[in-house]
Design a protein around this motif. Structure first.
Motif, PDB file in Angstrom:
ATOM      1  N   UNK A  10       0.811  -1.082   0.056  1.00  0.00           N
ATOM      2  CA  UNK A  10       0.087  -0.049  -0.032  1.00  0.00           C
ATOM      3  C   UNK A  10       1.077   1.195  -0.062  1.00  0.00           C
ATOM      4  N   UNK A  11       1.594   1.518  -1.134  1.00  0.00           N
ATOM      5  CA  UNK A  11       2.468   2.545  -1.131  1.00  0.00           C
ATOM      6  C   UNK A  11       2.643   3.037  -2.564  1.00  0.00           C
ATOM      7  N   UNK A  12       3.076   4.172  -2.857  1.00  0.00           N
ATOM      8  CA  UNK A  12       2.925   4.767  -4.445  1.00  0.00           C
ATOM      9  C   UNK A  12       4.065   5.719  -4.493  1.00  0.00           C
ATOM     10  N   UNK A  13       4.833   5.820  -5.475  1.00  0.00           N
ATOM     11  CA  UNK A  13       5.590   7.065  -5.807  1.00  0.00           C
ATOM     12  C   UNK A  13       5.046   7.792  -6.725  1.00  0.00           C
ATOM     13  N   UNK A  14       4.898   9.166  -6.522  1.00  0.00           N
ATOM     14  CA  UNK A  14       4.556  10.193  -7.694  1.00  0.00           C
ATOM     15  C   UNK A  14       5.749  10.671  -8.305  1.00  0.00           C
ATOM     16  N   UNK A  15       5.449  10.647  -9.711  1.00  0.00           N
ATOM     17  CA  UNK A  15       6.800  11.080 -10.437  1.00  0.00           C
ATOM     18  C   UNK A  15       6.384  12.217 -11.200  1.00  0.00           C
ATOM     19  N   UNK A  16       5.686  13.172 -10.787  1.00  0.00           N
ATOM     20  CA  UNK A  16       5.306  14.166 -11.685  1.00  0.00           C
ATOM     21  C   UNK A  16       6.019  15.698 -11.138  1.00  0.00           C
ATOM     22  N   UNK A  17       6.664  15.559  -9.818  1.00  0.00           N
ATOM     23  CA  UNK A  17       6.905  16.445  -9.459  1.00  0.00           C
ATOM     24  C   UNK A  17       8.538  16.725  -9.230  1.00  0.00           C
ATOM     25  N   UNK A  18       9.406  16.039 -10.254  1.00  0.00           N
ATOM     26  CA  UNK A  18      10.858  16.028 -10.086  1.00  0.00           C
ATOM     27  C   UNK A  18      11.608  17.394 -10.714  1.00  0.00           C
ATOM     28  N   UNK A  19      10.668  18.289 -11.341  1.00  0.00           N
ATOM     29  CA  UNK A  19      11.411  19.321 -11.918  1.00  0.00           C
ATOM     30  C   UNK A  19      12.272  19.375 -12.933  1.00  0.00           C
ATOM     31  N   UNK A  20      12.483  18.080 -13.674  1.00  0.00           N
ATOM     32  CA  UNK A  20      13.408  17.766 -14.673  1.00  0.00           C
ATOM     33  C   UNK A  20      14.483  16.754 -14.422  1.00  0.00           C
ATOM     34  N   UNK A  21      14.598  16.482 -13.030  1.00  0.00           N
ATOM     35  CA  UNK A  21      15.803  15.708 -12.454  1.00  0.00           C
ATOM     36  C   UNK A  21      16.182  15.915 -11.322  1.00  0.00           C
ATOM     37  N   UNK A  22      17.190  15.339 -10.675  1.00  0.00           N
ATOM     38  CA  UNK A  22      17.859  15.581  -9.372  1.00  0.00           C
ATOM     39  C   UNK A  22      18.660  16.702  -9.367  1.00  0.00           C
ATOM     40  N   UNK A  23      18.190  17.606  -8.465  1.00  0.00           N
ATOM     41  CA  UNK A  23      18.836  18.807  -8.201  1.00  0.00           C
ATOM     42  C   UNK A  23      18.460  20.026  -8.858  1.00  0.00           C
ATOM     43  N   UNK A  24      17.481  19.532 -10.086  1.00  0.00           N
ATOM     44  CA  UNK A  24      17.017  20.458 -11.056  1.00  0.00           C
ATOM     45  C   UNK A  24      15.683  21.229 -10.371  1.00  0.00           C
ATOM     46  N   UNK A  25      15.502  22.578 -10.986  1.00  0.00           N
ATOM     47  CA  UNK A  25      14.299  23.195 -10.109  1.00  0.00           C
ATOM     48  C   UNK A  25      14.207  24.227 -11.198  1.00  0.00           C
ATOM     49  N   UNK A  26      13.171  25.220 -10.959  1.00  0.00           N
ATOM     50  CA  UNK A  26      12.703  26.330 -11.697  1.00  0.00           C
ATOM     51  C   UNK A  26      12.784  27.412 -10.637  1.00  0.00           C
ATOM     52  N   UNK A  27      12.637  28.540 -11.316  1.00  0.00           N
ATOM     53  CA  UNK A  27      12.562  30.059 -10.769  1.00  0.00           C
ATOM     54  C   UNK A  27      11.237  29.721  -9.744  1.00  0.00           C
ATOM     55  N   UNK A  28      10.254  29.206 -10.436  1.00  0.00           N
ATOM     56  CA  UNK A  28       8.870  29.159  -9.431  1.00  0.00           C
ATOM     57  C   UNK A  28       9.180  28.280  -8.339  1.00  0.00           C
ATOM     58  N   UNK A  29       9.662  27.078  -8.346  1.00  0.00           N
ATOM     59  CA  UNK A  29      10.040  26.102  -7.163  1.00  0.00           C
ATOM     60  C   UNK A  29      10.789  26.778  -6.225  1.00  0.00           C
ATOM     61  N   UNK A  30      11.871  27.551  -6.603  1.00  0.00           N
ATOM     62  CA  UNK A  30      12.676  28.566  -5.639  1.00  0.00           C
ATOM     63  C   UNK A  30      11.863  29.413  -4.878  1.00  0.00           C
ATOM     64  N   UNK A  31      10.998  30.152  -5.535  1.00  0.00           N
ATOM     65  CA  UNK A  31      10.163  31.212  -4.992  1.00  0.00           C
ATOM     66  C   UNK A  31       9.073  30.652  -3.897  1.00  0.00           C
ATOM     67  N   UNK A  32       8.740  29.392  -4.464  1.00  0.00           N
ATOM     68  CA  UNK A  32       7.690  28.656  -3.711  1.00  0.00           C
ATOM     69  C   UNK A  32       8.470  28.201  -2.240  1.00  0.00           C
ATOM     70  N   UNK A  33       9.767  27.742  -2.253  1.00  0.00           N
ATOM     71  CA  UNK A  33      10.321  27.533  -1.220  1.00  0.00           C
ATOM     72  C   UNK A  33      10.539  28.708  -0.170  1.00  0.00           C
ATOM     73  N   UNK A  34      10.966  29.846  -0.789  1.00  0.00           N
ATOM     74  CA  UNK A  34      11.099  30.959   0.116  1.00  0.00           C
ATOM     75  C   UNK A  34       9.887  31.397   0.748  1.00  0.00           C
ATOM     76  N   UNK A  35       8.695  31.427  -0.144  1.00  0.00           N
ATOM     77  CA  UNK A  35       7.309  31.691   0.446  1.00  0.00           C
ATOM     78  C   UNK A  35       6.980  30.901   1.781  1.00  0.00           C
ATOM     79  N   UNK A  36       7.269  29.607   1.363  1.00  0.00           N
ATOM     80  CA  UNK A  36       6.903  28.320   2.361  1.00  0.00           C
ATOM     81  C   UNK A  36       7.411  28.905   3.627  1.00  0.00           C
ATOM     82  N   UNK A  37       8.851  29.313   3.526  1.00  0.00           N
ATOM     83  CA  UNK A  37       9.392  29.590   4.666  1.00  0.00           C
ATOM     84  C   UNK A  37       9.072  30.873   5.394  1.00  0.00           C
ATOM     85  N   UNK A  38       8.737  31.811   4.687  1.00  0.00           N
ATOM     86  CA  UNK A  38       8.045  33.078   4.961  1.00  0.00           C
ATOM     87  C   UNK A  38       6.915  32.894   5.997  1.00  0.00           C
ATOM     88  N   UNK A  39       6.015  31.850   5.431  1.00  0.00           N
ATOM     89  CA  UNK A  39       4.566  31.692   5.804  1.00  0.00           C
ATOM     90  C   UNK A  39       4.506  30.867   7.055  1.00  0.00           C
TER      91      UNK A  39
END
Length: 299
Positions: free
Chosen positions: A225-254
């Motif tokens: 009863x487990x599952x791995x979701x593969x839609x949110x790797x943002x292109x691969x290991x250690x890869x990201x976008x400006x939107x993800x970086x902003x999300x991390x900053x906003x999450x920390x602020x909030x």
């Protein structure tokens, strides 16, 4: 040994207060494994605990392990080895010799030996002939797999569930080398939480590969009863976008909780998206495990 390294467990479980669409339909919590130590963060300690205990009991003088230039695993292991008087040989993917990352600078400071491997060589890290060559050259060393994910990691990860007795309908965790998810799968059965759904969030491209890493660490009788979701790797290991970086900053602020774009940020992003999609039935109790490790956020 935990006491000698000043490990602060159990880590707290606290409400996760966010105003994401769909969050009002469920109860959200976060387990703060990022707080167990300022350097030996989160699941890296969980996975290393019993391997390091064995190394100390057997008088192991050298440990060999693997990771990338921003590896939370190597960072935690390097500090532990320095504190315990064990020599670390870090085999690193890519050549950072002219421009070492903050993580690698820390390893140098902790007197670790570092060898940079090209991509093709590094890809052999789990092959038996590659491992045996290193064993022959370092017969008295302990070899710890990438991410610390091995059989010895599972009982350490199991303590994440053993520490607290609250029941959750869903547990969410980022997945990189598979050890944390495997340990939770096994622990869920032991702790009689078979009805809890485990959702892993892939931090890298690896559909099929990550599932294999997890199942290879588990007995055949392990729950399914487990599952791995593969839609949110943002292109691969250690890869990201400006939107993800902003999300991390906003999450920390909030929330006041630090996350980074390699592991914990992708898990939080996935949780937000899954809430908006109505993935969790109304009234669900959802636990996000903050696996710690902020090397991906260091410049």
């Amino acid at each position: 040994m935990s006491a000698s390294l000043n490990i602060n467990t159990p880590s707290p479980v606290q409400p996760l207060c966010v105003d994401w669409p769909g969050s009002e339909q469920v109860e959200l919590f976060i387990k703060r494994d990022d707080l167990i130590h300022p350097i030996i963060s989160g699941n890296k300690w969980r996975k290393l605990k019993y391997a390091l205990l064995e190394a100390r009991q057997k008088g192991v003088a050298e440990i060999i392990s693997f990771g990338g230039g921003h590896s939370n695993h190597l960072h935690a292991l390097g500090y532990c080895c320095q504190q315990l008087g064990i020599q670390l040989m870090a085999l690193v993917r890519g050549d950072y010799s002219q421009n070492p990352t903050p993580m690698l600078r820390d390893l140098y400071q902790w007197q670790a030996q570092i060898m940079y491997l090209d991509k093709a060589t590094y890809q052999q890290r789990s092959q038996s002939d590659f491992i045996e060559a290193w064993r022959a050259a370092h017969p008295n060393a302990m070899i710890v797999p990438e991410g610390g994910s091995q059989a010895q990691a599972l009982p350490g990860v199991a303590e994440i569930l053993q520490e607290q007795k609250q029941k959750f309908s869903h547990i969410i965790v980022p997945v990189g080398s598979g050890g944390t998810l495997a340990g939770l799968i096994q622990a869920r059965q032991t702790e009689q939480q078979d009805n809890t759904q485990l959702l892993g969030i892939a931090a890298l491209k690896g559909e099929g590969y990550l599932e294999e890493l997890v199942t290879n660490l588990l007995p055949r009788s392990a729950p399914t009863n487990w599952h791995i979701e593969h839609r949110f790797h943002f292109g691969g290991y250690a890869k990201s976008t400006a939107e993800l970086h902003t999300f991390c900053q906003t999450f920390r602020s909030n929330t006041g909780i630090g996350i980074e774009p390699v592991y914990s940020g992708k898990a939080c992003w996935a949780l937000k998206q899954k809430l908006a999609e109505g993935y969790f039935p109304q009234g669900s109790r959802v636990l996000l495990i903050h696996t710690g490790g902020l090397q991906g956020a260091r410049q």
